[in-house]
Design a protein around this motif. Structure first.
Motif, short mmCIF file in Angstrom:
data_model
loop_
_atom_site.label_atom_id
_atom_site.label_comp_id
_atom_site.label_asym_id
_atom_site.label_seq_id
_atom_site.Cartn_x
_atom_site.Cartn_y
_atom_site.Cartn_z
N MET A 1 12.73 -8.38 17.74
CA MET A 1 13.66 -7.56 18.13
C MET A 1 14.40 -7.88 18.67
O MET A 1 14.95 -7.87 19.42
CB MET A 1 13.04 -6.52 19.88
CG MET A 1 12.20 -4.58 18.74
SD MET A 1 12.12 -3.57 19.93
CE MET A 1 11.56 -4.52 21.75
N ALA A 2 14.68 -9.41 18.63
CA ALA A 2 14.93 -10.84 19.09
C ALA A 2 16.49 -10.85 18.60
O ALA A 2 17.08 -10.55 18.13
CB ALA A 2 14.91 -11.94 18.38
N HIS A 3 17.38 -10.75 19.79
CA HIS A 3 19.23 -10.51 19.87
C HIS A 3 19.21 -9.29 18.93
O HIS A 3 20.23 -8.47 18.03
CB HIS A 3 19.51 -11.71 19.24
CG HIS A 3 19.35 -12.85 19.25
ND1 HIS A 3 20.05 -13.50 20.15
CD2 HIS A 3 18.53 -13.23 19.62
CE1 HIS A 3 19.83 -14.80 20.68
NE2 HIS A 3 18.39 -14.33 20.54
N THR A 4 18.68 -7.91 19.16
CA THR A 4 18.73 -6.88 18.65
C THR A 4 20.11 -6.26 18.81
O THR A 4 19.93 -6.04 20.48
CB THR A 4 17.78 -5.57 18.75
OG1 THR A 4 16.77 -5.85 17.92
CG2 THR A 4 18.18 -4.69 17.98
N PRO A 5 21.19 -5.92 18.26
CA PRO A 5 22.49 -4.74 19.27
C PRO A 5 22.01 -4.05 19.81
O PRO A 5 20.89 -2.98 18.75
CB PRO A 5 23.23 -5.34 17.91
CG PRO A 5 22.51 -4.96 16.35
CD PRO A 5 21.39 -6.23 17.64
N ILE A 6 22.48 -3.87 20.70
CA ILE A 6 22.65 -2.40 21.70
C ILE A 6 23.81 -1.74 21.12
O ILE A 6 23.83 -0.22 21.02
CB ILE A 6 22.22 -2.03 23.00
CG1 ILE A 6 20.45 -3.13 22.88
CG2 ILE A 6 22.06 -1.38 23.21
CD1 ILE A 6 19.28 -3.04 22.84
N GLY A 7 24.87 -2.47 21.85
CA GLY A 7 26.21 -1.28 22.32
C GLY A 7 27.32 -2.19 22.61
O GLY A 7 27.06 -3.16 22.15
N LYS A 8 28.02 -1.39 23.16
CA LYS A 8 28.93 -2.02 24.47
C LYS A 8 29.54 -1.37 24.92
O LYS A 8 29.31 -0.35 25.25
CB LYS A 8 30.73 -1.99 23.07
CG LYS A 8 30.96 -0.41 22.93
CD LYS A 8 31.63 -0.34 21.52
CE LYS A 8 32.41 0.94 21.48
NZ LYS A 8 33.34 1.11 20.40
N ILE A 9 30.33 -1.98 26.03
CA ILE A 9 30.56 -1.43 27.59
C ILE A 9 31.80 -0.89 26.99
O ILE A 9 33.09 -1.35 26.48
CB ILE A 9 31.19 -3.19 28.15
CG1 ILE A 9 29.53 -3.83 28.63
CG2 ILE A 9 31.57 -2.08 29.59
CD1 ILE A 9 28.57 -3.16 29.01
N VAL A 10 31.64 0.21 28.08
CA VAL A 10 32.97 1.02 27.64
C VAL A 10 33.51 0.94 28.93
O VAL A 10 34.66 1.96 29.08
CB VAL A 10 32.75 2.68 27.40
CG1 VAL A 10 32.22 2.59 25.22
CG2 VAL A 10 31.27 3.06 27.70
N LYS A 11 32.97 1.11 30.43
CA LYS A 11 33.91 1.54 31.32
C LYS A 11 32.81 0.47 32.39
O LYS A 11 31.36 0.04 32.61
CB LYS A 11 33.54 2.90 31.53
CG LYS A 11 32.01 3.88 32.04
CD LYS A 11 32.35 5.46 32.80
CE LYS A 11 32.88 4.73 33.81
NZ LYS A 11 32.80 6.55 35.23
N SER A 12 33.06 0.46 33.83
CA SER A 12 32.19 0.19 34.82
C SER A 12 32.39 0.62 36.22
O SER A 12 33.51 1.56 36.50
CB SER A 12 32.59 -1.14 35.43
OG SER A 12 33.98 -1.39 35.66
N ASN A 13 31.16 1.04 37.16
CA ASN A 13 31.74 2.45 38.09
C ASN A 13 31.52 1.17 39.26
O ASN A 13 31.91 0.94 40.18
CB ASN A 13 30.10 2.67 38.28
CG ASN A 13 30.35 3.51 37.38
OD1 ASN A 13 31.37 4.40 36.94
ND2 ASN A 13 28.23 3.18 36.80
#
Length: 202
Positions: free
Chosen positions: A1-13
């Motif tokens: 599972m090394a360097h498995t892409p998960i997603g992208k940042i869409v906002k911050s709190n």
């Protein structure tokens, strides 16, 4: 599972609290499995190059939120899901899995690891991936090869009931990566577990 892409940042709190949207079919060749972005997983958000290299924000997945436009719709479906995928793919795009990520440090452009409030902030759409075991161990090892948890106070300062179990999962993960330090980590684990029971009780 090394360097498995998960997603992208869409906002911050906040400066340390981010929301990541999990990749779906069409965005990447192989979307991640739910096991890839489980509670307590270590992730890296790839930041813009700073001249020396590519810095990375290091974080922990602490929450999951499902967005579903069908919720609350009591009427019958006009089309089965298989047909919706063909004729109205934009409708399916409205469903999303969102991950709460708390920043616990960063890796600078030279590869140096820093724990605590990240000096750098992630940007919208910056990619998020899993850390492999070697990266996790490198991020936590001090000069003598012992694990350090300088970001523990940052986690405990968050007003969130999930933080205690999150920290416990981190300690368990480090116990597997640093077997020689299990006894010391066990002391810390017992302390966190005790506080998680006593403090809510008042």
């Amino acid at each position: 599972m090394a360097h498995t892409p998960i997603g992208k940042i869409v906002k911050s709190n906040s400066h340390v609290d981010y929301v990541c949207q999990v990749y779906v079919f069409g965005e990447v060749p192989q979307p991640p499995d739910p096991a890839d972005y489980g509670f307590g997983a270590f992730v890296a958000a790839e930041l813009e190059p700073d001249g020396a290299g590519s810095p990375r924000l290091i974080g922990l997945i602490y929450n999951t939120l499902l967005m579903n436009p069908e919720f609350g719709s009591l009427g019958p479906r006009l089309s089965p899901r298989a047909e919706v995928e063909v004729f109205s793919p934009d409708y399916l795009a409205e469903t999303a899995t969102l991950l709460g990520i708390i920043g616990i440090g960063w890796v600078d452009g030279d590869g140096g690891c820093h724990q605590g409030v990240p000096a750098l902030a992630a940007t919208v759409n910056c990619p998020v991936r899993l850390l492999d075991d070697d990266e996790i161990a490198r991020f936590h090892a001090d000069g003598s090869g012992q694990p350090q948890l300088r970001y523990a106070s940052l986690l405990l300062a968050q007003n969130n009931a999930l933080i205690a179990p999150l920290l416990l999962s981190v300690i368990d993960r480090l116990g597997a990566l640093f077997p020689a330090s299990r006894s010391r980590l066990a002391v810390m684990r017992n302390n966190v577990a005790w506080k998680s029971i006593v403090q809510p009780a008042g």
